[in-house]
Design an enzyme around this catalytic site. Structure first.
Site, mmCIF file in Angstrom:
data_model
loop_
_atom_site.group_PDB
_atom_site.id
_atom_site.type_symbol
_atom_site.label_atom_id
_atom_site.label_comp_id
_atom_site.label_asym_id
_atom_site.label_seq_id
_atom_site.Cartn_x
_atom_site.Cartn_y
_atom_site.Cartn_z
ATOM 1 N N HIS A 49 0.812 -1.214 0.000
ATOM 2 C CA HIS A 49 0.000 0.000 0.000
ATOM 3 C C HIS A 49 0.848 1.268 0.000
ATOM 4 C CE1 HIS A 49 -3.701 -2.265 1.839
ATOM 5 N NE2 HIS A 49 -3.297 -2.749 0.683
ATOM 6 N N HIS A 58 -9.276 -2.406 -5.335
ATOM 7 C CA HIS A 58 -8.197 -2.701 -4.402
ATOM 8 C C HIS A 58 -7.168 -3.627 -5.037
ATOM 9 C CE1 HIS A 58 -6.118 -2.810 -0.619
ATOM 10 N NE2 HIS A 58 -5.918 -4.096 -0.852
ATOM 11 N N HIS A 96 -0.577 -10.738 -5.417
ATOM 12 C CA HIS A 96 0.806 -10.306 -5.203
ATOM 13 C C HIS A 96 1.803 -11.211 -5.910
ATOM 14 C CE1 HIS A 96 -0.677 -7.452 -2.330
ATOM 15 N NE2 HIS A 96 -1.160 -8.388 -1.549
ATOM 16 N N ASP A 151 -3.214 -2.805 -5.289
ATOM 17 C CA ASP A 151 -2.133 -3.728 -4.951
ATOM 18 C C ASP A 151 -1.188 -3.930 -6.123
ATOM 19 O OD1 ASP A 151 -2.851 -4.198 -2.325
ATOM 20 O OD2 ASP A 151 -3.899 -6.079 -2.735
#
Length: 309
Positions: free
Chosen positions: A78, A236, A263, A240
């Site tokens: 973040h 979101h 991720h 990321d």
């Protein structure tokens, strides 16, 4: 030109996974520094780690950085997303705990704190990683892909959850600081109620709460205030992705597309790109003066050093 912070930013909070409180201090840095973490300890000397492909230790439920001696700081996505999204090239990030504070689960508090002090232009031209050919990584039905794109950086993220309150969502935009502030920064991290006990027993989500996580149950959203926007979930995931792609060490001139990514997949695409020297070149933006306008023209070649240098 490259930019850095005009002042110091300080934020405090708990980590979403470890539940340990940490103090995060963002400071200006000189040109060509990049983004650097300085982890302090109570019983040993501080250790410094630059954000780069080589510093990545894990990408399972969060992006974790460290060096050959071990992990230094986790859940960095973040703060990296906020810095990258706002176009900040150089910053020193001091942290006194093992995990970046989750704050409200989004990048909005970090963006607001940075906007309060502002940014300054520096006497060095910004360098970019210009993608020259398609680089694609697949994991079953999931994929992440970087393609050549001469108009800056374009982000195209799609998710598909087998849940009535999420389903299939897509976000696409040419990224700029204004777009990042408005469209991505407020989007919060999310998780499923059915996974909470399993994650906590494995040492994760110990700092998660309805104050910092959108909690999805079978019958709906548990947060009293609901969602900040109907497609907050995919926004979101895009937030990321911006943070994970910052692990390249320089901003990208590329078009990034992902489907059901996370991720690990985001980082694997960066890793694959930088492992292939024919897939990219390092360029800078030169200002071309015309009689009636001035515009940025991308593509002046620079020596093909690895981005972390």
């Amino acid at each position: 030109m490259q930019t850095t912070l005009a002042g110091t930013v300080e934020l405090t909070g708990v980590g979403v996974h470890g539940g340990i409180e940490a103090r995060l201090v963002l400071k200006p840095a000189s040109p060509d520094t990049g983004i650097v973490f300085l982890r302090s300890f109570a019983d040993q000397a501080p250790r410094k780690i630059s954000v780069s492909r080589q510093s990545v230790q894990a990408t399972d439920l969060a992006t974790v950085l460290g060096d050959k001696s071990g992990v230094l700081v986790s859940t960095v996505e973040h703060v990296l997303s906020a810095l990258s999204g706002l176009g900040i090239d150089n910053a020193l990030i001091e942290i006194d705990g093992p995990e970046v504070p989750i704050l409200d689960g989004s990048a909005a508090p970090i963006v607001s704190a940075i906007d309060a002090v502002g940014t300054v232009s520096q006497k060095a031209r910004r360098k970019y990683i210009k993608v020259l050919k398609t680089v694609r990584v697949e994991q079953g039905v999931s994929f992440g892909e970087l393609r050549p794109y001469d108009a800056g950086f374009r982000l195209e993220v799609e998710i598909d959850f087998d849940h009535a309150h999420i389903g299939r969502q897509r976000f696409a935009a040419n990224l700029s600081p204004a777009v990042f502030r408005r469209e991505l920064a407020p989007a919060r991290t999310f998780g499923f109620l059915k996974d909470v006990e399993r994650l906590r027993s494995a040492g994760y989500a110990r700092g998660a709460s309805l104050d910092n996580t959108v909690c999805v149950a079978d019958h709906g959203i548990l947060n009293p205030e609901g969602l900040r926007c109907p497609d907050e979930f995919v926004r979101h995931k895009a937030l990321d992705a911006v943070g994970d792609l910052a692990l390249a060490g320089l901003p990208l001139m590329a078009r990034y597309s992902s489907f059901r990514g996370g991720h690990k997949l985001n980082f694997q695409v960066i890793d694959a790109l930088l492992a292939d020297r024919s897939a990219y070149m390092v360029v800078d933006a030169v200002e071309e003066r015309r009689r009636d306008a001035a515009e940025l023209v991308f593509g002046q070649p620079m020596p093909a050093y690895a981005p972390e240098r």
